[in-house]
Scaffold this active site. Structure first.
Site, short mmCIF file in Angstrom:
data_model
loop_
_atom_site.label_atom_id
_atom_site.label_comp_id
_atom_site.label_asym_id
_atom_site.label_seq_id
_atom_site.Cartn_x
_atom_site.Cartn_y
_atom_site.Cartn_z
N SER A 162 0.80 -1.23 0.00
CA SER A 162 0.00 0.00 0.00
C SER A 162 0.83 1.28 0.00
CB SER A 162 -0.97 0.00 1.18
OG SER A 162 -0.31 -0.32 2.37
N HIS A 204 -5.43 -3.57 -2.30
CA HIS A 204 -5.17 -2.62 -3.39
C HIS A 204 -5.13 -3.30 -4.76
CE1 HIS A 204 -4.30 0.83 -0.81
NE2 HIS A 204 -3.80 -0.06 0.02
N LYS A 245 -11.67 0.18 -1.27
CA LYS A 245 -10.74 0.88 -2.16
C LYS A 245 -11.30 0.92 -3.58
CE LYS A 245 -7.42 0.49 1.34
NZ LYS A 245 -6.67 -0.41 2.19
C1 LIG Z 1 -6.66 -0.50 3.63
C2 LIG Z 1 -6.08 -1.83 3.93
C3 LIG Z 1 -6.67 -2.67 4.88
C4 LIG Z 1 -7.81 -2.23 5.75
O1 LIG Z 1 -8.99 -2.20 5.06
P1 LIG Z 1 -10.21 -1.32 5.60
O2 LIG Z 1 -11.38 -1.86 4.90
O3 LIG Z 1 -9.90 0.09 5.27
O4 LIG Z 1 -10.25 -1.55 7.09
C5 LIG Z 1 -6.13 -3.93 5.03
N1 LIG Z 1 -5.06 -4.32 4.31
C6 LIG Z 1 -4.45 -3.54 3.42
C7 LIG Z 1 -3.27 -4.03 2.65
C8 LIG Z 1 -4.94 -2.25 3.21
O5 LIG Z 1 -4.34 -1.44 2.34
#
Ligand SMILES: *Cc1c(COP(=O)(O)O)cnc(C)c1O
Length: 393
Positions: A182, A210, A241
């Site tokens: 990320s 992602h 996302k």
């Molecule tokens: C954003 C993210 C999460 C958390 O997800 P949310 O739905 O925002 O709680 C978990 N793992 C990764 C790799 C992320 O980028």
């Protein structure tokens, strides 16, 4: 509050301020889109994870609204009590079908999914091999599980193999990795990971946060990109996302999902997500399946921006995705850069430790399918000017 606590809070905040690491919330008014209004100023948004621009999509709004009209807002209880509603099950069916897995379980957030899955599957007698740059929610899940924890250097398959060779026998072994990292925008070598997993009798769990909607021919994620879907035991991802909504999923076998329903505490001891949220996600998955053009545009924009920034001399690290870091190292310079961009109407946040390792503060640009070529060119011009002012290029 006690005096000791007051002193502790004051001291911590003062230290953060001095190190250039103090954070504050910025207020966004209106919808999450490629143009947003932050503290009254309209800016181009180059830092959301809303890669496909679905967060404010009209069809998704309507799906949520019509679900609210029929099913109301709250789900009233844990899904194991009386909160398991039609929209939840429809969404799980649709995701399992999209991902080509036997089954799927939806969690309220990605954070909760990782913590819940890892902590209930592994314990003291197990060992987890985890990429050093894995997301915080994976780290917290591993710590909560109390499993033995081996962190291998980022994407270093030789180091991983050494650790696998050296590790004492134990009940279960698992390799866990983000698909797309990320903060760096690079890829986990899943093709090599599945080979090592087979050789050393390990499970594989991936976090496609992602990657879902972004990677792979059909947007199914990095497992699809590497054609290793049938070799990954636990495919977790978020809906927050590229999918543009909220929540997370875990895809896998019927047995795995049944186990999670019975054992994952972050699934059991929490209220089911609002049905309208599930209905919105269901619509978003439909859109992702039926409009590959959005993903194609996202990749065109990504190459456009990444090539331009690299040609100017910026260090975009090893980015291979719509996440494009610009390494500046010093957190104060990162903040200064971000402020200057904001004055020009461009919103890119500075990412500082502890989110990234010491001395690797960076700007983190994210590309959206809905950015126009003109908007990307404007961003490039400003990066060039500010990069020179700050002696970065
Ligand atoms: C954003 C993210 C999460 C958390 O997800 P949310 O739905 O925002 O709680 C978990 N793992 C990764 C790799 C992320 O980028």
């Amino acid at each position: 509050m006690t005096q000791a606590t007051e002193t502790f809070l004051d001291q911590t905040l003062v230290d953060l301020q001095r190190e250039g690491l103090k954070r504050k919330l910025r207020l966004l008014s209106g919808a999450q889109s490629q143009k947003i209004t932050i503290e009254g100023k309209e800016v181009l948004n180059f830092c959301s994870n809303n890669y496909l621009g679905l967060a404010d999509d009209e069809r998704i709004r309507q799906a949520a609204i019509s679900c609210i009209e029929t099913d109301g807002f709250g789900s009233g209880a844990s899904r194991l009590v009386c909160g398991n509603m039609t929209a939840h099950e429809q969404l799980e069916e649709s995701i399992a079908e999209f991902k080509g897995t036997e089954n799927c379980l939806v969690f309220s957030t990605g954070y909760m999914a990782n913590v819940g899955i890892i902590a209930c599957l592994f314990g003291r007698d197990d060992i987890i091999f985890s990429d050093r740059l894995n997301h915080a929610s994976i780290i917290d899940g591993v710590q909560l599980s109390q499993a033995k924890w081996k962190r291998y250097p980022h994407r270093d398959m030789n180091a991983l193999e050494e650790m696998l060779e050296d590790s004492a026998p134990c009940r279960k072994r698992c390799i866990i990795t983000d698909s797309v990292f990320s903060m760096d925008g690079d890829l986990a070598p899943l093709d090599q990971i599945v080979v090592l997993a087979k050789k050393y009798d390990c499970l594989v769990m991936i976090d496609e946060a992602h990657a879902i909607g972004v990677m792979g021919k059909n947007g199914k994620g990095l497992a699809e990109h590497f054609d290793v879907e049938d070799k990954i035991d636990i495919q977790m991802g978020t809906l927050s996302k590229a999918v543009g909504t909220f929540g997370a999923y875990c895809c896998g076998s019927n047995k795995l999902i049944s186990y999670l329903i019975n054992k994952a505490r972050s699934f059991i001891y929490t209220t089911g997500m609002p049905p309208s949220t599930a209905a919105a996600s269901l619509k978003a998955i439909e859109i992702i399946k039926s409009t590959p053009q959005r993903r194609e545009q996202l990749w065109k924009n990504t190459y456009h921006l990444n090539d331009a920034l690299k040609n100017m001399g910026f260090d975009t690290m090893n980015s291979q995705t719509p996440i494009i870091p610009i390494l500046v190292k010093d957190p104060n310079v990162a903040v200064d850069f971000s402020k200057r961009l904001f004055e020009w109407g461009i919103f890119v946040s500075a990412i500082r430790p502890p989110t990234v390792p010491q001395n690797t503060a960076r700007l983190r640009l994210t590309v959206m399918a809905t950015h126009t070529g003109e908007q990307i060119n404007f961003v490039c011009e400003q990066f060039k000017a500010i990069g020179k002012e700050l002696c970065l290029i």
